[in-house]
Design a protein around this motif. Sequence first.
Motif, PDB file in Angstrom:
ATOM      1  N   PRO A  53       0.863  -1.270  -0.096  1.00  0.00           N
ATOM      2  CA  PRO A  53      -0.013   0.083   0.009  1.00  0.00           C
ATOM      3  C   PRO A  53       0.938   1.069   0.096  1.00  0.00           C
ATOM      4  CG  PRO A  53      -0.180  -1.084   2.143  1.00  0.00           C
ATOM      5  CD  PRO A  53       0.545  -2.080   1.222  1.00  0.00           C
ATOM      6  N   LEU A  54       2.220   1.161   0.633  1.00  0.00           N
ATOM      7  CA  LEU A  54       2.895   2.314   0.541  1.00  0.00           C
ATOM      8  C   LEU A  54       3.294   2.765  -0.930  1.00  0.00           C
ATOM      9  CD1 LEU A  54       5.058   1.768   3.647  1.00  0.00           C
ATOM     10  CD2 LEU A  54       3.155   3.082   3.644  1.00  0.00           C
ATOM     11  N   ILE A  55       3.754   1.725  -1.582  1.00  0.00           N
ATOM     12  CA  ILE A  55       4.158   2.005  -3.045  1.00  0.00           C
ATOM     13  C   ILE A  55       2.922   2.396  -3.674  1.00  0.00           C
ATOM     14  CG2 ILE A  55       4.836   0.780  -5.001  1.00  0.00           C
ATOM     15  CD1 ILE A  55       6.512  -1.082  -3.307  1.00  0.00           C
ATOM     16  N   ALA A  56       1.623   1.863  -3.728  1.00  0.00           N
ATOM     17  CA  ALA A  56       0.637   2.375  -4.352  1.00  0.00           C
ATOM     18  C   ALA A  56       0.203   3.642  -4.087  1.00  0.00           C
ATOM     19  CB  ALA A  56      -0.645   1.319  -3.985  1.00  0.00           C
ATOM     20  N   LEU A  57       0.429   3.948  -2.931  1.00  0.00           N
ATOM     21  CA  LEU A  57       0.006   5.512  -2.388  1.00  0.00           C
ATOM     22  C   LEU A  57       0.928   6.390  -3.063  1.00  0.00           C
ATOM     23  CD1 LEU A  57      -1.614   7.536  -0.378  1.00  0.00           C
ATOM     24  CD2 LEU A  57       0.011   7.042   1.111  1.00  0.00           C
ATOM     25  N   ALA A  58       2.374   6.019  -3.215  1.00  0.00           N
ATOM     26  CA  ALA A  58       3.418   6.930  -3.929  1.00  0.00           C
ATOM     27  C   ALA A  58       2.910   6.977  -5.188  1.00  0.00           C
ATOM     28  CB  ALA A  58       4.715   6.252  -3.628  1.00  0.00           C
ATOM     29  N   GLN A  59       2.331   6.057  -5.895  1.00  0.00           N
ATOM     30  CA  GLN A  59       2.018   6.320  -7.287  1.00  0.00           C
ATOM     31  C   GLN A  59       0.864   7.217  -7.205  1.00  0.00           C
ATOM     32  OE1 GLN A  59       0.435   2.850  -9.340  1.00  0.00           O
ATOM     33  NE2 GLN A  59       0.996   3.636 -11.345  1.00  0.00           N
ATOM     34  N   GLU A  60      -0.110   6.785  -6.270  1.00  0.00           N
ATOM     35  CA  GLU A  60      -1.303   7.658  -6.247  1.00  0.00           C
ATOM     36  C   GLU A  60      -1.251   9.225  -6.276  1.00  0.00           C
ATOM     37  OE1 GLU A  60      -4.714   8.373  -3.176  1.00  0.00           O
ATOM     38  OE2 GLU A  60      -4.385   6.159  -3.492  1.00  0.00           O
ATOM     39  N   ARG A  61      -0.090   9.549  -5.459  1.00  0.00           N
ATOM     40  CA  ARG A  61       0.388  10.926  -5.540  1.00  0.00           C
ATOM     41  C   ARG A  61       1.377  11.353  -6.181  1.00  0.00           C
ATOM     42  NH1 ARG A  61       1.364  10.555   1.244  1.00  0.00           N
ATOM     43  NH2 ARG A  61      -0.896  10.863   1.646  1.00  0.00           N
ATOM     44  N   GLN A  62       1.195  10.579  -7.395  1.00  0.00           N
ATOM     45  CA  GLN A  62       2.118  11.101  -8.568  1.00  0.00           C
ATOM     46  C   GLN A  62       3.619  11.090  -8.473  1.00  0.00           C
ATOM     47  OE1 GLN A  62      -0.050  14.345 -10.222  1.00  0.00           O
ATOM     48  NE2 GLN A  62      -1.391  13.079 -11.157  1.00  0.00           N
ATOM     49  N   MET A  63       4.098  10.527  -7.363  1.00  0.00           N
ATOM     50  CA  MET A  63       5.773  10.102  -7.085  1.00  0.00           C
ATOM     51  C   MET A  63       6.162   9.191  -7.859  1.00  0.00           C
ATOM     52  SD  MET A  63       6.136  12.948  -5.318  1.00  0.00           S
ATOM     53  CE  MET A  63       7.866  12.857  -5.161  1.00  0.00           C
ATOM     54  N   LEU A  64       5.463   8.369  -8.259  1.00  0.00           N
ATOM     55  CA  LEU A  64       5.978   7.034  -9.125  1.00  0.00           C
ATOM     56  C   LEU A  64       5.183   6.820 -10.495  1.00  0.00           C
ATOM     57  CD1 LEU A  64       6.450   4.554  -6.442  1.00  0.00           C
ATOM     58  CD2 LEU A  64       8.413   5.806  -7.350  1.00  0.00           C
ATOM     59  N   ASP A  65       5.488   6.608 -11.608  1.00  0.00           N
ATOM     60  CA  ASP A  65       4.636   6.214 -12.541  1.00  0.00           C
ATOM     61  C   ASP A  65       4.566   4.635 -12.627  1.00  0.00           C
ATOM     62  OD1 ASP A  65       6.971   4.898 -13.767  1.00  0.00           O
ATOM     63  OD2 ASP A  65       7.285   6.730 -15.093  1.00  0.00           O
ATOM     64  N   ASP A  66       4.052   4.053 -13.713  1.00  0.00           N
ATOM     65  CA  ASP A  66       3.596   2.355 -13.865  1.00  0.00           C
ATOM     66  C   ASP A  66       4.933   1.800 -13.697  1.00  0.00           C
ATOM     67  OD1 ASP A  66       0.926   3.215 -13.617  1.00  0.00           O
ATOM     68  OD2 ASP A  66       0.607   3.044 -15.915  1.00  0.00           O
TER      69      ASP A  66
END
Length: 291
Positions: A142-155
């Motif tokens: 969930p931490l990785i998913a949250l970072a993507q949700e906040r646009q800090m990580l792409d797919d």
Amino acid sequence: MSVQDTSDEALLAVVRELVPAFCSKQTIRSRTSFVLCGSVDGTAAVAKVRLPDWRQHCLREIEVYRHFAERPAPVRTPALIAADPGRGVLVVEQVPASPLDGERHPTTPLAEDDLTDLLAALRRIATWSPPEGTGWSVDYRPLIALAQERQMLDDHDRAAMERLVERAGPGREFGHGDPALANVLRADGELWFIDWACADVFLPGFDLAQLWVLLGRVTGGREAIDRVIAAGGTELALGFVVNLTLLMAREIRGVSRRVDRYPDDADARERLVSLRGAWSGVLERMRQDAA
């Protein structure tokens, strides 16, 4: 309970229900808790009363101190005097010492001995383990998913992070969780660690990654941490880069929000520039390790 409407007398009354002999000399109020500095039967003591929104942190800190009382930590920590999980009250010994630095994002050079001892102490902390059955373990998905949700990580970055977590394997380490220099005291030639509210069981290298983020403006700090990681083996290196990526993403978001709220905060703007400057290097490091 709120900072605005709770008197010092009311706070002292809460603490004295738990420790009748507590004598208060000073009250410090923050966004997370009230801290009463005083004594118990002549022994310097600190009483912490957590605000309701931060009660879970109090429960973890109480758990940690109770475990340390039965299975001592490999570093110096204040002794537990009393605790009331239900009311979020913790009373511990007060260490008569000053922190290595009072700022969360220090700019003052850190003494070489302090930095060397701190890094060694963090690796010793990682050798301690909580008793079986505590259930402590950070779920990174969930931490990785949250970072993507906040646009800090792409797919692609999210997939790379998930590969790194898998490659790191099941190994986990106990960590302080917030080894800011303000939480590390020097007394009688030894380092003492306080404020264990964020302690947990992480992928290897969490505390080192947190310190890497915070020491961005301290000359030689990040380089010294990188040397420890390079000498620590593959498991430590993989865990470190996962932790570092997530912690940098969280820190950038937090400082960005502060700049948005307080645009005249020159220090926050400077920190944000420094963090963003390091972010591309952190992402590249993560991508290379995942490749």
